[in-house]
Write an enzyme that holds these catalytic residues in place. Structure first.
Site, mmCIF file in Angstrom:
data_model
loop_
_atom_site.group_PDB
_atom_site.id
_atom_site.type_symbol
_atom_site.label_atom_id
_atom_site.label_comp_id
_atom_site.label_asym_id
_atom_site.label_seq_id
_atom_site.Cartn_x
_atom_site.Cartn_y
_atom_site.Cartn_z
ATOM 1 N N LYS A 1 49.716 9.978 29.923
ATOM 2 C CA LYS A 1 50.286 10.415 28.650
ATOM 3 C C LYS A 1 49.137 10.809 27.717
ATOM 4 C CE LYS A 1 51.254 8.694 24.709
ATOM 5 N NZ LYS A 1 51.043 9.865 23.810
ATOM 6 N N GLU B 1 39.234 0.865 25.973
ATOM 7 C CA GLU B 1 38.098 1.220 25.129
ATOM 8 C C GLU B 1 38.680 1.553 23.765
ATOM 9 O OE1 GLU B 1 35.125 4.695 23.991
ATOM 10 O OE2 GLU B 1 35.454 4.558 26.150
ATOM 11 N N CYS C 1 34.183 7.970 19.196
ATOM 12 C CA CYS C 1 34.149 6.517 19.014
ATOM 13 C C CYS C 1 32.728 5.977 19.045
ATOM 14 C CB CYS C 1 35.005 5.831 20.069
ATOM 15 S SG CYS C 1 34.552 6.252 21.770
ATOM 16 N N GLU D 1 36.768 1.635 10.549
ATOM 17 C CA GLU D 1 36.568 2.877 11.297
ATOM 18 C C GLU D 1 37.281 4.024 10.597
ATOM 19 O OE1 GLU D 1 36.634 4.212 15.931
ATOM 20 O OE2 GLU D 1 38.462 3.279 15.174
#
Length: 489
Positions: A184, A260, A294, A393
């Site tokens: 997906k 992750e 990231c 973040e």
């Protein structure tokens, strides 16, 4: 879904549908795919539901029993290499789709995303042929040896920032280990994933081995894959909050998980480093892919002795970056991926002002483009280490720069976070490099470089940045099951 026209201006509507059991399948429900650089509709995307996921999982489960389950390692290796070959043959086409979907510069997609996607298949095609397991002779009593078998049906849930690169990073070892997959992609970036189904089929992957269902997370395809009792493992890259939701959904069936997740990575610059080299790499580690990586070093710590010099040089270099159309050859920074993400990043810009930050560059929507979700590269100083912009973040073209006095102080600040994905250290002192790297709480620490990867090495994050490791044998540990056989002598 063959899209051979690589001139993006001549491309018409490009629709993305599910790929199940070797066929593209439309859903009754769909949503629009928006180009973040122009705000125009690229095409429609089929929205999958539990029924679509059921079909994909059933096809994947059946394919495990079919020809795929019986082919040799060498045959699997040849198929994986062929996938890599086709990716490179269609390199310009894939790069154009990636640029339109994400807003990233076309040249970046061409030179980084697509090349690395092909390399993922090349690497694992070779790696699987040389992999062994362990064996032990227990005196004259017994011989113990391990055999490796596929884990089964793997759910691959993928992010939007490096859509093809990260999807192939998961799919290549998944197939190398003999598994089947239900993928997906992010709802924001469906196009290269859709094309990957066709590429796998062309390379000789049997029907049902690689399946794709588009959709969203909650109450959609993502949740259905996470909860499905016949999905044996899930690998996910994305936000930490989404990782928690997947973990909760997968818990009842005790699936294997590999995550992750987010990062708020420190970039530590000591006074003895080569500042010109530091600036060149820090520009990339701060603003490449609009800061939507990231691994970006979004928290920059500079030793006081060179703090002012670093700021002067870094600010000057940042102002020279060109924000513009992803298909202009001299564009360095494109558009962020969506209006929703643009609004999130801009909220942090405003928050940084409220927290007392000083903006040396950026801080606002780019005025270079009339349409699209463009943000100028932003450098912020003067923020407290506990401020939200330093700790949370943001995932956009914004970095904070903070001075430090001592090695001990910067290690404390670097580790003062819930994340632990990556870090960068700049120093020419060999002992300091080893000493500091050994104390930084991160899954990977680069010294005098950034984003340099060897696919044999462990990859993953500590703390809220992930669960498990991938890469080389570490990936095979996730994508396979080991059984020990004991033979009495």
């Amino acid at each position: 879904m063959r899209v051979m026209e690589t001139d993006h201006k001549k491309m018409g509507s490009i629709d993305s549908h599910h790929f199940i059991n070797g066929q593209y399948i439309k859903s009754g429900n769909y949503f629009e795919n928006i180009n973040p650089a122009s705000e125009k509709v690229l095409g429609i995307v089929s929205e999958g539901d539990r029924e679509d996921v059921d079909k994909a999982v059933a096809a994947a489960r059946e394919a495990l029993k079919g020809p795929w389950g019986g082919i040799s390692r060498r045959e699997r290796s040849n198929i994986l290499r062929k996938i890599g070959d086709i990716i490179l043959e269609r390199k310009e086409e894939l790069a154009a789709l990636e640029a339109m979907d994400t807003g990233k510069p076309y040249q970046l997609a061409l030179e980084m995303d697509i090349d690395r996607a092909a390399h993922n298949f090349y690497f694992f095609s070779e790696y699987l042929t040389s992999m062994g397991t362990e064996s032990y002779q227990q005196d004259d009593l017994a011989l113990h040896y391990a055999i490796r078998r596929p884990v089964g049906v793997v759910g691959i849930i993928n992010p939007w920032n490096l859509p093809l690169l990260l999807l192939t990073w998961k799919l290549a070892p998944c197939l190398a280990a003999g598994n089947t997959a239900v993928m997906k992609p992010s709802e924001w970036t469906p196009m290269t994933a859709t094309l990957l189904g066709e590429i796998c089929q062309e390379a000789g992957v049997p029907d049902g081995v690689v399946n794709l269902v588009h959709g969203f997370g909650v109450n959609s395809a993502g949740e259905a894959i996470s909860e499905h009792p016949d999905v044996d493992a899930i690998t996910f890259t994305g936000e930490t909050t989404t990782g928690r939701a997947i973990m909760k959904a997968a818990a009842p069936s005790l699936k294997k998980l590999s995550f992750e997740l987010g990062g708020k990575n420190p970039n530590i610059i000591f006074a003895d480093s080569d500042l010109d080299e530091v600036i060149e790499t820090t520009l990339k580690s701060s603003f490449i892919n609009q800061g939507e990586v990231c691994l970006c070093g979004s928290r920059i710590y500079v030793e006081k002795e060179v703090y002012e010099e670093f700021l002067e040089k870094f600010t000057k270099a940042t102002k020279q970056l060109k924000v513009g159309d992803p298909f202009d050859n001299d564009t360095n920074v494109g558009a962020v991926v969506s209006e929703e993400h643009f609004n999130k990043v801009m909220k942090y810009m405003n928050l940084a002002k409220e927290e007392g930050g000083t903006f040396l560059t950026g801080g606002h929507r780019s005025n270079h483009m009339e349409k699209g979700f463009y943000i100028d590269p932003t450098i912020v100083t003067g923020l407290d280490r506990k401020s939200r912009c330093v700790n949370e973040e943001i995932f956009g073209p914004i970095v904070t720069v903070i001075p430090f006095d001592t090695e001990e102080n910067v290690i404390e600040q670097a580790n003062d976070t819930h994340y632990g994905l990556a870090a960068t250290i700049w120093t020419n002192d060999l002992r300091r490099a080893h000493r500091v790297a050994g104390q930084i709480e991160s899954g990977i620490t680069w010294v005098n470089t950034w984003y340099l990867r060897d696919l044999r090495t462990p990859w993953g994050g500590m703390k809220n940045s992930g669960i498990g490791r991938e890469g080389g044998v570490h990936g095979f540990e996730f994508y396979s099951e080991l059984s020990n056989v004991t033979i009495k002598m």
